[in-house]
Design a protein around this motif. Structure first.
Motif, PDB file in Angstrom:
ATOM      1  N   GLN A 104       0.250 -11.415  -6.987  1.00  0.00           N
ATOM      2  CA  GLN A 104       1.754 -10.257  -7.158  1.00  0.00           C
ATOM      3  C   GLN A 104       2.404 -11.439  -8.347  1.00  0.00           C
ATOM      4  O   GLN A 104       2.167 -10.600  -9.757  1.00  0.00           O
ATOM      5  CB  GLN A 104       2.762 -10.344  -6.071  1.00  0.00           C
ATOM      6  N   LYS A 125       2.633 -10.251 -12.694  1.00  0.00           N
ATOM      7  CA  LYS A 125       3.573  -9.757 -13.315  1.00  0.00           C
ATOM      8  C   LYS A 125       3.980 -10.848 -14.117  1.00  0.00           C
ATOM      9  O   LYS A 125       4.565 -10.791 -14.901  1.00  0.00           O
ATOM     10  CB  LYS A 125       4.926  -9.748 -11.826  1.00  0.00           C
ATOM     11  N   TYR A 168       2.268   1.333  -4.616  1.00  0.00           N
ATOM     12  CA  TYR A 168       3.397   1.995  -5.428  1.00  0.00           C
ATOM     13  C   TYR A 168       3.575   2.866  -6.636  1.00  0.00           C
ATOM     14  O   TYR A 168       2.468   3.026  -7.233  1.00  0.00           O
ATOM     15  CB  TYR A 168       4.176   0.318  -5.290  1.00  0.00           C
ATOM     16  N   TYR A 224       6.154   4.584  -9.666  1.00  0.00           N
ATOM     17  CA  TYR A 224       6.876   3.939 -10.226  1.00  0.00           C
ATOM     18  C   TYR A 224       7.117   4.893 -11.261  1.00  0.00           C
ATOM     19  O   TYR A 224       6.525   6.078 -11.893  1.00  0.00           O
ATOM     20  CB  TYR A 224       6.941   2.936 -11.200  1.00  0.00           C
ATOM     21  N   PHE A 272       1.034   1.514  -9.012  1.00  0.00           N
ATOM     22  CA  PHE A 272       0.030   0.000  -8.863  1.00  0.00           C
ATOM     23  C   PHE A 272      -0.115  -0.375  -7.604  1.00  0.00           C
ATOM     24  O   PHE A 272       0.042   0.997  -6.472  1.00  0.00           O
ATOM     25  CB  PHE A 272       1.930  -0.764  -9.093  1.00  0.00           C
ATOM     26  N   ASN A 318      -1.266  -2.633  -4.237  1.00  0.00           N
ATOM     27  CA  ASN A 318       0.075  -4.200  -4.064  1.00  0.00           C
ATOM     28  C   ASN A 318      -0.403  -4.977  -4.553  1.00  0.00           C
ATOM     29  O   ASN A 318       0.343  -5.983  -4.207  1.00  0.00           O
ATOM     30  CB  ASN A 318      -0.950  -4.187  -2.258  1.00  0.00           C
ATOM     31  N   TYR A 353       0.613  -4.823  -7.810  1.00  0.00           N
ATOM     32  CA  TYR A 353       0.801  -4.911  -8.977  1.00  0.00           C
ATOM     33  C   TYR A 353       0.636  -4.848 -10.412  1.00  0.00           C
ATOM     34  O   TYR A 353       0.983  -4.880 -10.801  1.00  0.00           O
ATOM     35  CB  TYR A 353       2.299  -5.789  -8.893  1.00  0.00           C
ATOM     36  N   GLU A 354      -1.134  -4.196  -9.640  1.00  0.00           N
ATOM     37  CA  GLU A 354      -2.357  -3.850 -10.796  1.00  0.00           C
ATOM     38  C   GLU A 354      -1.620  -2.695 -11.552  1.00  0.00           C
ATOM     39  O   GLU A 354      -1.879  -1.612 -10.118  1.00  0.00           O
ATOM     40  CB  GLU A 354      -3.648  -4.302 -10.837  1.00  0.00           C
ATOM     41  N   SER A 374       8.372  -3.901 -14.385  1.00  0.00           N
ATOM     42  CA  SER A 374       8.076  -5.364 -13.809  1.00  0.00           C
ATOM     43  C   SER A 374       9.952  -5.635 -13.998  1.00  0.00           C
ATOM     44  O   SER A 374       9.727  -7.054 -12.833  1.00  0.00           O
ATOM     45  CB  SER A 374       7.437  -5.477 -14.793  1.00  0.00           C
TER      46      SER A 374
END
Length: 393
Positions: A301, A305, A340, A342, A354, A356, A358-359, A391
């Protein structure tokens, strides 16, 4: 004549020394025995006969309590079939055998609901597949439903180790004695075979095993495999037969090095030291932990990020070559299906998706998913803004 007389005197004196003898052929009379004299057996035969008699007496003595118990149990069963009025409360001080059926004619049995994560090693935590908890339930075999009420549903259970060759199937009946005969105890001079939470308490018919660790390998028993078993603890559910539970057979290996091996591929929930170039309890491990990076998932992650921040955490002690090997290994991790979404403050109809770690994997617009490969130029510009906002959050 004189010589002949001397010879006769000598012969006569010899016969006087051998009473009952008459010449050289009279020796056969010496073997004659008094018919009234009793026959005396040899010492060896006396000992053999005594041993036979002693063994027979010992055999009878050892069989007597067994036969008494068998007869007593059969009498109890026969009387029980005639009804409670005909059956005495106790026979020779023994309590009545456990009922096979539970309340309302239910057929109660324990059952594992989780498969074990294999292989297992001494000193390693016993877990379910993919790190899940190991659950056990109390079932009514007649209905297949979990028993959620009654005192049986809150019973205390013992976690045990069984022989791997206890091969009766889960739907095949076995007796309490058969189950107990396959329980494995620790080797002489060794610690208890299981260390940790060896008791489980059911709550509405469901229990969860806590932390368990094997202290010895399985190579020393006949089958070279163990099983985990579960039974109701003494003092609970008296008078009711609840069938025990057992897992599949498995091997426990004794190899300390296995506990420190890297995983190929690593799992998201693996400790971060399972990655290449990160030694367990080493300097890099300590730096990552102090910055909240405990698992491979945490590592990936932050890599997505803020890669530069992650690189600076590890410091100059990690060369570029080591860094490349570390990142390459981490990226072989198999991701889960968790995502996720957003949504920007400006619009609620478009959301960035995204995974898990965060890609960015695509957009959802007007309830339609658009993958990264199919984005328009305008959408790509919006994506950069969404990623920046996400981010910051």
């Amino acid at each position: 004549m004189q010589r002949q007389g001397r010879h006769m005197e000598r012969s006569g004196s010899k016969r006087a020394l051998d009473p009952g003898g008459s010449g050289g052929g009279g020796g056969g009379d010496d073997d004659e025995r008094d018919p009234k004299r009793p026959h005396v057996p040899a010492l060896a035969s006396v000992i053999v006969e005594a041993l036979k008699l002693d063994s027979l007496q010992k055999l009878c003595s050892s069989l007597e309590p067994i036969l008494r118990r068998v007869v007593s149990e059969e009498v109890e069963r026969a009387l029980a079939k005639l009804g409670p009025a005909a059956a005495p409360a106790r026979i020779e001080g023994r309590t009545s055998p456990k009922r096979i059926e539970g309340p309302n004619g239910s057929n109660l049995q324990l059952q594992f609901r989780s498969r074990l994560a294999l292989p297992l090693f001494t000193g390693g935590k016993v877990e379910g597949e993919q790190g899940a908890s190991i659950h056990v339930v109390l079932l009514d075999a007649n209905t297949g439903h979990v028993v959620t009420s009654g005192p049986e549903s809150f019973a205390k259970l013992d976690v045990l180790v069984l022989e791997g060759d206890f091969n009766k199937e889960k739907d095949e009946d076995w007796t309490e004695e058969e189950f107990e005969s396959h329980i494995v105890k620790e080797r002489e001079g060794k610690r208890p075979l299981l260390n940790g939470d060896i008791h489980v308490t059911l709550k509405e018919g469901v229990g969860t095993i806590g932390e368990l660790i094997f202290t010895d390998n399985s190579s020393w028993i006949r089958s070279r495999k163990f099983r985990l078993g579960m039974r109701v603890s003494s003092g609970f559910c008296e008078g009711i037969r609840i069938k025990e539970a057992k897992t599949e057979a498995f091997t426990v290996k004794d190899h300390r090095g296995e506990l420190y091996k890297k995983h190929y591929p690593p799992a998201l929930k693996d400790d971060v030291w399972r990655l290449e170039k990160i030694g367990k309890d080493g300097a890099f491990h300590g730096k990552l932990n102090s910055n909240g990076i405990y698992t491979v998932e945490h590592f990936l992650q932050l890599l997505v990020k803020d890669q530069q921040k992650l690189r600076s955490i590890l410091g100059t002690g990690m060369s570029n070559k080591m860094w490349e090997s570390l990142v390459e290994h981490a990226k072989t991790c198999v991701l889960s299906g968790k995502h996720y979404i957003y949504y920007s403050k400006d619009t609620a109809s478009v959301g960035a998706i995204f995974n898990n770690i965060y890609e960015f994997t695509g957009l959802i617009a007007d309830d339609q998913f658009i993958s990264t490969e199919n984005l328009t130029e305008n959408q790509r510009v919006s994506v950069c803004r969404y990623i920046g906002e996400a981010s910051i959050r």
